[in-house]
Design a protein around this motif. Structure first.
Motif, PDB file in Angstrom:
ATOM      1  N   ARG A 128       0.849  -1.192   0.000  1.00 45.29           N
ATOM      2  CA  ARG A 128       0.000   0.000   0.000  1.00 45.29           C
ATOM      3  C   ARG A 128       0.879   1.235   0.000  1.00 45.29           C
ATOM      4  NH1 ARG A 128      -4.964   2.036   2.176  1.00 45.29           N
ATOM      5  NH2 ARG A 128      -4.999   4.196   1.436  1.00 45.29           N
ATOM      6  N   SER A 145      -2.588   0.710  -4.320  1.00 47.20           N
ATOM      7  CA  SER A 145      -1.880  -0.454  -3.806  1.00 47.20           C
ATOM      8  C   SER A 145      -1.673  -1.468  -4.924  1.00 47.20           C
ATOM      9  CB  SER A 145      -2.653  -1.113  -2.655  1.00 47.20           C
ATOM     10  OG  SER A 145      -3.904  -1.602  -3.105  1.00 47.20           O
ATOM     11  N   ARG A 181     -11.787  -1.082  -1.977  1.00 47.59           N
ATOM     12  CA  ARG A 181     -10.662  -1.195  -2.899  1.00 47.59           C
ATOM     13  C   ARG A 181     -11.196  -1.719  -4.225  1.00 47.59           C
ATOM     14  NH1 ARG A 181      -6.592  -5.063  -4.807  1.00 47.59           N
ATOM     15  NH2 ARG A 181      -4.596  -3.976  -5.109  1.00 47.59           N
TER      16      ARG A 181
END
Length: 227
Positions: free
Chosen positions: A90, A96, A141
């Motif tokens: 990350r 990331s 994410r």
């Protein structure tokens, strides 16, 4: 598995946005999931096109009879459980990189030709290495990237093994995950779609093609190191 996913969904729904930002730097990822799909459905279509879609008649042996069986068909071996293990890096920015190894679908498809009495069985087992780039939006994410799928194929005709071979194929994955922090770990509920191009199996001695596509859901954990 369903109970674990239910608990994860409930926890994510009440989590504060900052609770799932994730750790900066390198962390390890592990978890389990469920996958649906694989090459089975396309193998059935390919066996049908190769004239291996007849019904095997009822057979009797002494006092035992086996009912008629319609072909072609496929079976998933096991419970479609997927294990994830890998690492995530990350960046300080909301991005990331993640590298994860996992198993894929395992099963077999079978066709039958009544005129030639030919039975053809195609077995498969897959192992994947997935690399994704992700952007973090609060606890979410969003990810996408390439997947290397090493599929082990085995073909059997009338109980005689024809050939066994591993065939690597590159595909893509698109997915998303949502995370919350629980004590010293982040718990993530993830889902995604994998898609691979058509695989030609003629070099295995059979006039067949297969296409691997699947959908998966799972739960992973990673340590909360910082941030």
């Amino acid at each position: 598995m369903q109970g674990l996913l239910t608990v994860a969904v409930a926890a994510l729904s009440i989590a504060a946005p900052a609770a799932g930002q994730g750790s900066h730097g390198l962390t390890f990822v592990a978890g389990v999931g469920y996958e649906r799909g694989g090459p089975g459905p396309s193998l059935v279509e390919s066996l049908e096109a190769a004239d291996l879609g007849d019904t095997r008649p009822e057979r009797c042996y002494v006092q035992t009879c086996v009912e008629a069986v319609e072909h072609p068909f496929y079976f998933d071996d096991g419970l479609n459980v997927v294990a994830f293990i890998g690492a995530r890096y990350r960046f300080p920015a909301p991005f990331s990189l993640e590298l994860i190894g996992s198993n894929g679908q395992r099963g077999h498809a079978e066709g039958f030709n009544m005129d030639t009495k030919e039975t053809l069985i195609v077995s498969y087992a897959s192992f994947m290495l997935t690399a994704t780039g992700g952007v973090h939006l609060g606890p979410l994410r969003l990810e996408a990237g390439p997947v290397l799928n090493q599929i082990l194929w085995e073909t059997t005709r009338n109980s005689d093994k024809l050939r066994e071979q591993g065939k690597p194929v590159f595909g893509t994955v698109v997915g998303a995950s949502g995370s919350i922090r629980i004590s010293e770990v982040y718990l993530s509920l993830r889902a995604g779609v994998r898609q691979f191009p058509t695989i030609d199996l003629r070099d295995l001695g059979v006039p067949l093609e297969a296409e691997y596509s699947s959908f998966y859901v799972g739960v992973t954990v990673l340590p909360a190191l910082s941030g």
